[in-house]
Design a protein around this motif. Structure first.
Motif, PDB file in Angstrom:
ATOM      1  N   ALA A   1      -2.994  -0.079   6.973  1.00 21.65           N
ATOM      2  CA  ALA A   1      -2.254  -0.298   5.760  1.00 21.65           C
ATOM      3  C   ALA A   1      -0.790  -0.645   5.869  1.00 21.65           C
ATOM      4  O   ALA A   1      -0.158  -1.404   5.443  1.00 21.65           O
ATOM      5  CB  ALA A   1      -2.332   1.233   5.048  1.00 21.65           C
TER       6      ALA A   1
ATOM      7  N   TYR B   1      -2.840   4.872   0.899  1.00 17.40           N
ATOM      8  CA  TYR B   1      -3.934   4.265   1.716  1.00 17.40           C
ATOM      9  C   TYR B   1      -5.329   4.653   1.669  1.00 17.40           C
ATOM     10  O   TYR B   1      -6.357   4.010   1.980  1.00 17.40           O
ATOM     11  CB  TYR B   1      -3.437   3.918   3.213  1.00 17.40           C
ATOM     12  CG  TYR B   1      -3.518   5.397   4.024  1.00 17.40           C
ATOM     13  CD1 TYR B   1      -2.554   6.388   3.969  1.00 17.40           C
ATOM     14  CD2 TYR B   1      -4.311   5.157   5.263  1.00 17.40           C
ATOM     15  CE1 TYR B   1      -2.432   7.292   4.801  1.00 17.40           C
ATOM     16  CE2 TYR B   1      -4.601   6.639   5.896  1.00 17.40           C
ATOM     17  CZ  TYR B   1      -3.414   7.584   5.655  1.00 17.40           C
ATOM     18  OH  TYR B   1      -3.662   8.629   6.387  1.00 17.40           O
TER      19      TYR B   1
ATOM     20  N   VAL C   1       0.646  -1.138  -0.070  1.00 13.01           N
ATOM     21  CA  VAL C   1       0.115   0.033  -0.175  1.00 13.01           C
ATOM     22  C   VAL C   1       0.862   1.095   0.044  1.00 13.01           C
ATOM     23  O   VAL C   1       1.580   1.402   0.796  1.00 13.01           O
ATOM     24  CB  VAL C   1      -0.919   0.081   1.244  1.00 13.01           C
ATOM     25  CG1 VAL C   1      -1.709   1.312   0.997  1.00 13.01           C
ATOM     26  CG2 VAL C   1      -1.956  -1.085   1.369  1.00 13.01           C
TER      27      VAL C   1
END
Lengths: 312, 312
Positions: free
Chosen positions: B244, A172, A169
């Protein structure tokens, strides 16, 4: 000298095949992947291509040590199964490839993830030869990765370690990825998502990109060079995204060298200096600077690597 | 039974010390870190605290197996040096701690990163006991991490592997981090940056947060519960950022279990369900679901872990 092996690289666009002996490609051929339609209907064409290569070299399967497939997705290299493969080749987890190999060629079968295979190719024969701590990142239809730590190819408990760098990621609050995650490196900058990325740019309709039936990075880099604002923005965003993804790989695996490869690296002269500068500035590596290398075999590293695995 | 050891955990706020035997804390004490002023001027106070603990237990250094320090930052556990430590304890890399330990206590010295130490504590004595593939994430002043793969504590070629999960880029267009990187998990959601994050919220001046001399996560979680819009937004952004970061750790190291610990986990009942749900939905783990565990020793895991290292 080892016996030659049959190597197959299941790319999302082209399926590459080769007869390889000790790091030398004796013969190679490729066919369209039509990956959206699945793998099963391509197996007869792969079989045909392999038989033709053997014929061209005057070899029979008795001369061959084994057959290896480098596949995208998450691969159980012990059970020789494709576990999960995004949307490409969606039927692959249901196919018993080991059985197919045995029935079709009567040969031992080897299966590994394609980025891991490419890393092995670069490690054994290419630009990662003199290192024991390596991260490889492939920029293409998707973003792939693999890692070697202290001379060991990283696989992990469930075969996912090292290969999910494209699904790190980096945004995010970003868009959904094919993988079910959000704001992945792939979603932010890869060929499969590039047309969608382009169309959401302001001024897209004024850009030369909008006139092209195919939007790929070759076009984006070319138009950016010509000063096309939309292409410039896409290029800069993508370079930033790949750099962030590279930093996450470096921070995760502590490599001496990062090898960049994949189709998009056709524009490497515009990519390498940017990523190098970004990493030199932003990576937390108090011991020194990570070397950045371009892959030696942009089209064939995975074939060479899976061939190496068949022999070892 | 092993000899007791002296364990020191150099937190950015408090320096914790303990006398520990086989996973049991016989005595513990802590002093203010004043980490902004460096480590050197705290060493006499640490010495005093340790001597007092020994005195309280009726022990002398002859009864002790060794002394271990768990330190933030990047730590060379072989040369026993702190290599890089962000801005906290900025003078630490210039201090010969091995020599200090030898001159002050005449004891063997052990040094390791604090998150790696905490992971060892949870692995040997706590909630990661039955696993061989583990990621730990600490939520606190900063965000720390560590990983064990196939029963091996991950260190990497230059001692940075596993511990930079707080410096994973999760917002590549985000703000600069203390570490020199941009858009790190720490920058997006950690206690050191929380006041700055709060002040840039729209409506900050209308929030009860603006009336508080100290803005920490305990306050943010409490005010969010009361419906304070700014606190709600900060809470949700932080939960997303930590999730995340957790996904990036899971994708990197392929663990069976994620252990969450650190000061912010005082609000664990609001944190664990969110992160679990996020990971269940978004992590690419075709083999099943990653277990999520709260640390068994939120305050002492690093002490227990470094003590274990002294004995092994």
């Amino acid at each position: 000298m080892s016996k030659p092996v049959i190597a197959i690289d299941m790319g999302g666009t082209r399926i590459k095949t080769g007869i390889i002996q000790d790091g030398t490609i004796l013969y190679s051929a490729s066919i369209d992947a039509h990956s959206g339609k699945g793998l099963r209907h391509r197996l007869p064409f792969i079989q045909e291509t392999v038989k033709n290569m053997l014929h061209q070299l005057g070899l029979s399967t008795a001369d061959i040590a084994g057959l290896g497939i480098a596949s995208p997705g998450i691969v159980d290299s012990v059970q020789k199964k494709i576990l999960s493969i995004d949307k490409k080749f969606g039927d692959a987890p249901d196919i018993n490839l080991n059985e197919w190999c045995s029935k079709t060629f009567d040969l031992p079968f080897t299966l590994e993830n394609d980025a891991r295979s490419a890393l092995l190719g670069e490690w054994k024969y290419g630009n990662a030869k003199n290192y024991e701590n390596i991260v490889l990142m492939t920029l293409g239809t998707g973003i792939g990765s693999a890692a070697i730590m202290e001379g060991q190819l990283l696989k992990g408990k469930h075969f996912t370690a090292g290969i999910l760098g494209g699904h790190s990621v980096i945004n995010y609050t970003g868009d959904s990825c094919n993988c079910g995650n959000k704001g992945c490196v792939e979603t932010e900058a890869s060929t499969w998502n590039l047309p969608a990325m382009a169309r959401t740019q302001k001024n897209f309709t004024e850009s030369k990109l909008s006139a092209s039936p195919v939007i790929d990075y070759e076009l984006v880099f070319r138009l950016a060079d010509e000063g096309d604002t939309t292409a410039l923005h896409l290029r800069d965003q993508s370079l930033q995204a790949w750099s962030a993804g590279a930093i996450n790989l470096i921070h995760s695996y502590d490599p001496e060298v990062l090898v960049l490869t994949g189709g998009i690296m056709a524009s490497s002269s515009q990519i390498i200096p940017y990523i190098k500068q970004y990493i030199d500035t932003h990576a937390w590596t108090p011991w020194g600077k990570v070397h950045i290398e371009e892959g030696a075999f942009p089209g064939t590293a995975a074939l060479l690597g899976i061939a190496h695995l068949v022999n070892h």
